[in-house]
Design a protein around this motif. Structure first.
Motif, PDB file in Angstrom:
ATOM      1  N   GLU A 285       4.092   7.161  15.394  1.00  0.00           N
ATOM      2  CA  GLU A 285       4.514   6.381  14.475  1.00  0.00           C
ATOM      3  C   GLU A 285       5.367   5.158  15.009  1.00  0.00           C
ATOM      4  O   GLU A 285       6.128   4.363  14.186  1.00  0.00           O
ATOM      5  CB  GLU A 285       5.627   7.049  13.388  1.00  0.00           C
ATOM      6  N   TYR A 357       0.521   1.581  13.555  1.00  0.00           N
ATOM      7  CA  TYR A 357       1.484   1.347  12.372  1.00  0.00           C
ATOM      8  C   TYR A 357       1.894  -0.086  12.399  1.00  0.00           C
ATOM      9  O   TYR A 357       1.901  -0.831  13.539  1.00  0.00           O
ATOM     10  CB  TYR A 357       2.816   2.044  12.494  1.00  0.00           C
ATOM     11  N   GLU A 366       3.475   0.646   7.338  1.00  0.00           N
ATOM     12  CA  GLU A 366       2.401   1.328   7.045  1.00  0.00           C
ATOM     13  C   GLU A 366       1.359   1.629   8.439  1.00  0.00           C
ATOM     14  O   GLU A 366       1.371   0.886   9.198  1.00  0.00           O
ATOM     15  CB  GLU A 366       1.544   0.169   6.150  1.00  0.00           C
ATOM     16  N   ARG A 367       0.551   2.548   7.713  1.00  0.00           N
ATOM     17  CA  ARG A 367      -0.397   3.036   8.707  1.00  0.00           C
ATOM     18  C   ARG A 367      -1.518   1.797   8.737  1.00  0.00           C
ATOM     19  O   ARG A 367      -2.249   1.406   7.701  1.00  0.00           O
ATOM     20  CB  ARG A 367      -1.088   4.252   8.464  1.00  0.00           C
TER      21      ARG A 367
END
Length: 369
Positions: A285, A357, A366-367
């Motif tokens: 992430e 990300y 956000e991905r």
């Protein structure tokens, strides 16, 4: 109490009333009132939480181990001071009515108050020596100096070289080697990347800004050009003085274990390598913000969040932490970068591949597709 805190009430609280505007901005993520219903407990005797509490509205009852009671009403002189500041707490606190309290991290508050007190003495001393105190105050509000000892700043002022320059003068040029950094004492300056029709304006610098430090920290050529928009004065600090006086105190490092604990508390990985490096493997992430785009994209980050920066060697991420500190963010660098980790830990950290990300306005993550 409404979510919007009353600035006048906040400035009546001791020792918050001694803080500068920049320090208030550093605390803004914590300036959120916490409601309690009548009968609820704020803390109990023996509590060790390192929080500083203030009563903003309503009434509280403070009771010690021997049963002695004190009724505290918001707006009174007593409510302008921290509640039961000694640890462990010697009293319990119960809400007599619906109340609103402010809870601040005690360590952060102590650091800000100590820093402010120390610099007040320095400003007085330098003012007596003929320095421009108004400019010094603006300079010292730069987050760059939040962790620099006053003695270092005092020495730095004596080593600065003054340059009086005309509008249009190029102070530093993209691609050149960096052997110093600068502080803008008067005038305005523009930060540009690229040439001719391909150039991109990254920022406009105001009085008190530091620039040119990224090339020193990353040991790479200048990544932008800085030109004066109007006649002004810049102060030059040589490379060796920069590292001796500013870099070491400003860039905070963490081990991988310390980073893991901070991630559990809501910190965010920030990968400052190039996109292709990131896609080959990045932390779970992790946001990708290459160092050369960080100044431009930092507006998308959340000022209330802690960022953990990493790269291969640690040099680019140290530069990123320095820059983020200037912009008012709190950030740490992974000590020695990912190349300094044992192979097993390195592979465990860079566990995601491919697209990752993205940061959106307001600090949202956000991905990417």
């Amino acid at each position: 109490m409404s979510e919007s805190l009353n600035p006048e009430q906040l400035r009546s609280l001791t020792p918050l009333n001694r803080l500068s505007e920049q320090q208030w901005r550093e605390l803004r993520g914590q300036l959120v009132p916490q409601p309690l219903l009548a009968g609820q407990s704020l803390f109990r005797r023996g509590d060790h939480a390192r929080l500083t509490y203030y009563l903003l509205s309503g009434e509280l009852l403070l009771r010690d181990a021997e049963g002695r009671e004190e009724r505290l009403v918001a707006g009174s002189e007593a409510s302008c001071h921290p509640l039961a500041p000694s640890l462990p707490r010697l009293q319990e606190a119960l809400a007599l009515t619906e109340v609103s309290v402010l809870a601040l991290d005690s360590a952060t508050l102590a650091r800000l108050v100590t820093w402010r007190s120390a610099y007040q003495d320095l400003l007085l001393e330098l003012g007596q020596e003929g320095e421009d105190v108004e400019w010094l105050e603006r300079l010292l509000e730069n987050p760059l100096f939040a962790k620099v000892p006053p003695g270092n700043v005092r020495t730095m002022f004596r080593r600065l070289r003054r340059l009086e320059l005309l509008a249009g003068h190029t102070v530093l040029r993209e691609g050149e080697a960096g052997d110093c950094c600068y502080f803008l004492k008067s005038g305005r300056a523009e930060v540009i990347r690229g040439v001719d029709s391909q150039h991109q304006v990254l920022a406009e610098l105001e009085v008190g800004a530091c620039f040119g430090e990224e090339a020193l920290l990353s040991d790479r050529p200048r990544n932008a050009t800085v030109t004066l928009l109007e006649e002004g004065v810049v102060l030059q600090l040589d490379r060796q003085d920069f590292f001796a006086l500013l870099k070491a105190p400003v860039v905070d490092e963490v081990s991988l274990g310390e980073a893991a604990r901070l991630l559990d508390r809501g910190a965010q990985w920030l990968d400052v390598r190039f996109l292709d490096e990131y896609q080959r493997g990045h932390a779970r992430e992790a946001l990708n913000m290459p160092l050369h785009l960080l100044r431009l994209k930092a507006r998308l980050l959340d000022p209330a969040r802690l960022y953990l920066c990493y790269c291969d060697s640690g040099k680019r991420s140290a530069s990123a932490v320095f820059l983020l500190s200037q912009l008012g963010f709190k950030a740490y660098v992974l000590r020695d970068g990912v190349d300094g980790l044992p192979a097993v830990q390195r592979d465990g950290l860079l566990c995601e591949t491919g697209s990752g990300y993205l940061a959106r306005s307001g600090g949202r993550v956000e991905r990417s597709s």
